[in-house]
Design an enzyme around this catalytic site. Structure first.
Site, PDB file in Angstrom:
ATOM      1  N   TYR A  98      -2.558  -2.241  -4.120  1.00 25.10           N
ATOM      2  CA  TYR A  98      -1.896  -2.954  -3.012  1.00 25.10           C
ATOM      3  C   TYR A  98      -2.473  -4.354  -2.820  1.00 25.10           C
ATOM      4  CZ  TYR A  98       0.977   1.003  -1.702  1.00 25.10           C
ATOM      5  OH  TYR A  98       1.932   1.990  -1.706  1.00 25.10           O
ATOM      6  N   GLU A 140       0.899   8.254   0.722  1.00 23.26           N
ATOM      7  CA  GLU A 140       0.584   8.595  -0.682  1.00 23.26           C
ATOM      8  C   GLU A 140      -0.713   9.399  -0.753  1.00 23.26           C
ATOM      9  OE1 GLU A 140       0.976   4.687  -2.533  1.00 23.26           O
ATOM     10  OE2 GLU A 140       2.995   4.618  -1.705  1.00 23.26           O
TER      11      GLU A 140
END
Ligand code: FAD
Ligand code: HEM
Length: 414
Positions: A98, A140
């Site tokens: 990310y 996730e």
């Protein structure tokens, strides 16, 4: 969720970001792959990049998320995030990635919008990015930990033990485990990502819905060849159908996917073409569990010969008391299957008896699902009772996550 400081900045800049977000997404991916070519080997789908569909899906999701933060700050768009998180988990995406995406996305925002990105604007969009990123990372993490895996251990090798030509275009692959580890269960309707080494040495991931219930030993899915017509033929589907044989080993992810059967309510499956695959998986789960859930199967295809998995799904359906099936064939022709109705042309729901209180599951080309969903809503079915699976990046989400929300135009035009 969004700070009072950022809120007016996002409100003021959402239209301009919305107008430019597809260009931002295009430049973002080009810049990302320049710096990290390894992401095209096993992680990103280069077919979706070539078609531009992933760029549109990413852009749409950011615009929808920002819009949702403004319109209903206490409510996150769960459905949007769940779909993305399941797809990410099936590809083993890590929290650390990310940071990488952040760096290249913000580079692209400045590249496209230039001086309009003042420090104040950058800080506000940074906040939106990390709100979305943390929501995804959190979901996730939950998906990985529920399965007892880490992002890097979602993968496992399986051996192809059967290859069955279902129709001229569709082939079933049955795979068997080749190690001693327990096989993790799948939920009815889920898919796996298959990672295929292509002749140029690059691994390419594609998702395939599981078409059979778990037996602790096998995974099974059906692949339809993608014919390019004026464009290139599909790489992975044709590679699997032509080059992968019994005895070969394939790398599969664990099963993921947020469109799963709710077996507490009657189910109506509406599919077209290869969209039958997740329905076959759900029916197989129900039949093998000895379920008494009433299921209505509505399926559209070119003709009966093209209807993949037809024997399997009708055998399973007939084991469920109170179930029924209708087929629509564009090229007409009768049916040799034990169905309750055979219709010519495209699927039409008028005059059809549908159970009360059902959940509807749609899978097929987008125009097919859009037409069926509209027809269901016209009949009074609540939008929350309609689930759908898209066989590609979801380009529809943006339309209806926000369809009732004021200000939806910004997201729709993004
Ligand atoms: C959740 C999910 C479940 C799925 N389940 C199934 C299933 O059960 N069965 C099934 O068969 N499929 C399923 N799919 C679809 C599958 O994952 C693949 O997308 C499909 O097999 C096509 O992959 P491909 O590599 O053959 O095509 P790709 O090579 O990815 O090509 C896709 C399209 O892009 C075009 N394209 C490629 N390169 C270019 C270029 N350079 N320029 C212009 N256009 C280009 C091609 O012409 C084609 O139209 C599912 C997808 C998802 C997301
Ligand atoms: C806030 C950050 C992110 C957002 C908003 C986002 C959004 C999305 C969306 C909307 C999709 C398409 C889902 C679908 O409809 O199937 C997707 C898929 C994907 N994402 Fe992300 N994502 C983010 C972060 C990441 C990160 C960090 C990675 C790791 C490199 C990543 C890799 C992928 C991959 C590989 C796919 C599948 C692409 C394809 O099949 O073409 N994403 N993401």
């Amino acid at each position: 969720m969004l700070s009072d400081r950022s809120r007016p900045v996002i409100e003021a800049t959402l239209p301009v970001v919305g107008d430019n977000i597809e260009e931002i997404a295009r430049r973002f991916y080009a810049h990302l792959f320049d710096a990290h070519p390894e992401l095209l080997d096993g992680t990103f789908n280069r077919g979706n990049q070539a078609e531009g569909t992933q760029q549109v899906a990413l852009a749409g999701s950011v615009a929808v998320f920002a819009n949702a933060l403004l319109e209903s700050p206490e409510q996150v768009p769960e459905h949007l995030l769940a779909r993305i998180a399941h797809k990410h988990a099936s590809l083993g995406i890590t929290p650390a990635q990310y940071e990488v995406v952040h760096e290249h996305l913000f580079w692209a925002i400045v590249d496209v919008l230039g001086d309009a990105v003042t420090p104040e604007v950058a800080a506000a969009w940074d906040e939106v990015y990390w709100l979305m990123a943390y929501a995804l990372i959190h979901t996730e993490r939950g998906l990985y930990s529920a399965r007892g895996v880490r992002p890097e251990t979602v993968w496992r090798d399986w051996r192809v033990v059967e290859k069955v030509a279902e129709t001229d275009e569709v082939t079933t692959f049955k795979l068997q485990k080749i190690d001693d580890r327990l096989v993790k269960t799948s939920l009815p309707g889920q898919y796996v990502t298959v990672q295929v080494p292509l002749p140029d040495g690059v691994r390419q991931p594609r998702q395939y819905s599981l078409t059979r219930a778990d037996d602790g030993e096998h995974r099974q899915f059906a692949v339809k060849r993608v014919r390019g017509e004026s464009k290139p033929d599909g790489e992975v589907s044709n590679f699997l159908c032509d080059k992968v044989d019994v005895g070969d080993v394939l790398t599969l992810s664990l099963p993921f996917g947020d469109v799963v059967l709710d077996d507490s309510r009657p189910a109506v499956f509406a599919s077209a073409g290869i969209g039958i695959s997740p329905m076959a998986g759900m029916l197989s789960h129900l039949a093998s569990a000895g379920s008494r859930l009433p299921v209505t199967l509505l399926h559209a295809d070119s003709d009966e010969r093209s209807f993949a998995l037809r024997r399997q799904v009708l055998d399973d359906l007939r084991r469920l008391p109170g179930s029924s099936a209708h087929v629509w064939y564009e090229r007409g022709g009768g049916s040799e299957l034990p169905v309750d109705g055979v219709h010519e042309g495209v699927m039409r729901l008028d005059g059809l008896d549908l159970p009360d209180g059902a959940t509807y599951y749609l899978c097929g080309p987008l125009p097919f699902m859009q037409a069926v969903r509209s027809a269901l809503i016209d009949r009074g079915v609540a939008p929350r009772d309609i689930q759908y699976e898209v066989f590609g990046p979801d380009l529809w989400q943006a339309d209806f996550v926000t369809e009732d929300a004021p200000g939806a135009e910004a997201a729709a035009s993004a």
